[in-house]
Scaffold this motif. Structure first.
Motif, PDB file in Angstrom:
ATOM      1  N   THR A 201      -4.279  -5.492   4.360  1.00  0.00           N
ATOM      2  CA  THR A 201      -4.331  -5.251   2.916  1.00  0.00           C
ATOM      3  C   THR A 201      -4.904  -6.460   2.184  1.00  0.00           C
ATOM      4  OG1 THR A 201      -2.385  -3.812   3.090  1.00  0.00           O
ATOM      5  CG2 THR A 201      -2.971  -4.601   0.901  1.00  0.00           C
TER       6      THR A 201
ATOM      7  N   LEU B  25      -5.165   3.183   4.111  1.00  0.00           N
ATOM      8  CA  LEU B  25      -5.498   1.799   4.431  1.00  0.00           C
ATOM      9  C   LEU B  25      -6.424   1.711   5.643  1.00  0.00           C
ATOM     10  CD1 LEU B  25      -5.135  -1.202   3.846  1.00  0.00           C
ATOM     11  CD2 LEU B  25      -3.038  -1.164   5.221  1.00  0.00           C
TER      12      LEU B  25
ATOM     13  N   SER C  19      -1.648  -1.285  -3.911  1.00  0.00           N
ATOM     14  CA  SER C  19      -3.057  -1.437  -3.531  1.00  0.00           C
ATOM     15  C   SER C  19      -3.727  -0.087  -3.305  1.00  0.00           C
ATOM     16  CB  SER C  19      -3.173  -2.295  -2.261  1.00  0.00           C
ATOM     17  OG  SER C  19      -2.343  -1.789  -1.224  1.00  0.00           O
TER      18      SER C  19
ATOM     19  N   ASP D 213      -0.357  -4.645   8.881  1.00  0.00           N
ATOM     20  CA  ASP D 213      -0.724  -3.919   7.664  1.00  0.00           C
ATOM     21  C   ASP D 213      -0.835  -4.860   6.473  1.00  0.00           C
ATOM     22  OD1 ASP D 213      -0.686  -1.656   9.181  1.00  0.00           O
ATOM     23  OD2 ASP D 213       0.959  -0.674   8.141  1.00  0.00           O
TER      24      ASP D 213
ATOM     25  N   HIS E 243       0.869  -1.171   0.000  1.00  0.00           N
ATOM     26  CA  HIS E 243       0.000   0.000   0.000  1.00  0.00           C
ATOM     27  C   HIS E 243       0.909   1.226   0.000  1.00  0.00           C
ATOM     28  CE1 HIS E 243      -4.201   1.159   0.231  1.00  0.00           C
ATOM     29  NE2 HIS E 243      -3.831   2.203   0.967  1.00  0.00           N
TER      30      HIS E 243
END
Length: 280
Positions: free
Chosen positions: A201, A178, A162, A197, A140
């Protein structure tokens, strides 16, 4: 994009979670269902695309000065046919010690302290082995993670972001952070830790609110389009460096002492090449 893949703003998943008292119910996601499978045969199964999700925590945002303090990487195999079947096949996470002192802001953001990383080192061989079996690497804000990774190892993977390679606006989401995308999809997580994270994701891109055409499928499609990387090397020249910094978009890679910039379309590449010919 095919018309069957168009989305309306009222598809926002969090709206479905509105209770009668107009409250929003969120669940905490901690990586459930993303445990690595004991079956390694799927890695060589051509019916599955292997996608490595990666996240780095660093001492700061300066690609030249700052260093990695934590890495999380998890590769999932996803069925190419309809993305209905996914399984985690590899995972690795580690702290990484550095001589750089951690700013209070970094400690507050990540919860990582100097004591936690003391004496810890990333096993780059393990990272390289995971990347070697992965068709695509996803992060991300991928340019950030990619540049920091390039300081430590070489790789030839296709990368996807992403944040940028999914049309979140078309899907009804006007912010690409995110944490906020996760909340809008009905879940939260302990953010700014590498593997947390990564897991968030994966969960976001394969969220159950998308029975058809999940964001991961869109991302993989976009990753298969041509991208162009300029690797610009020259003997040290302060004037050239100032021009590249003013131009914008260039990142210094200390591993081969090059200045790099990535483009997603040929026209932009051609314009940049002509500019480089005239100036450098």
């Amino acid at each position: 994009m095919n018309t069957m893949h168009l989305w309306r703003a009222d598809r926002m998943s969090f709206l479905k979670g509105l209770d009668k008292d107009k409250s929003i119910r969120l669940y905490k996601f901690s990586g459930e269902g993303l445990e690595v499978s004991d079956d390694s045969s799927i890695i060589s199964n051509d019916n599955f695309t292997k996608v490595a999700f990666l996240d780095l925590e660093t001492t700061g945002l300066d690609f030249q000065r700052d260093e990695i303090i934590e890495i999380g990487i998890r590769t999932i195999a996803v069925n190419k046919q309809d993305y209905s079947e996914t399984v985690a096949v590899k995972a690795y996470e580690s702290y990484n010690d550095t001589e750089i002192e951690l700013d209070e802001e970094i400690i507050q953001l990540t919860g990582i302290t100097k004591d936690m990383i003391a004496g810890k080192k990333i096993d780059w061989k393990q990272v390289e082995e995971i990347l070697a079996i992965s068709d695509i690497v996803v992060a991300h804000n991928a340019s950030f993670d990619r540049h920091f990774l390039e300081k430590n190892i070489d790789f030839e993977n296709v990368w996807a972001c992403s944040k940028a390679d999914v049309d979140w606006k078309e899907r009804g989401f006007l912010n690409t952070k995110l944490e906020l995308l996760s909340i809008w999809h009905g879940f939260y997580y302990d953010s700014h830790r590498a593997m947390n994270d990564v897991n968030a994701t994966i969960h976001l891109l394969l969220h159950p609110s998308y029975p058809e055409y999940p964001p991961l499928e869109e991302l993989v499609e976009n990753a298969q389009k041509n991208h162009y990387l300029i690797v610009n090397k020259f003997p040290y020249n302060q004037d050239f460096i100032k021009m590249l910094k003013k131009r914008g978009g260039y990142r210094y890679n200390p591993s081969d002492k090059s200045w790099r910039i990535l483009f997603k379309d040929k026209d932009s590449l051609d314009i940049e090449v002509e500019w480089l010919k005239k100036t450098i």
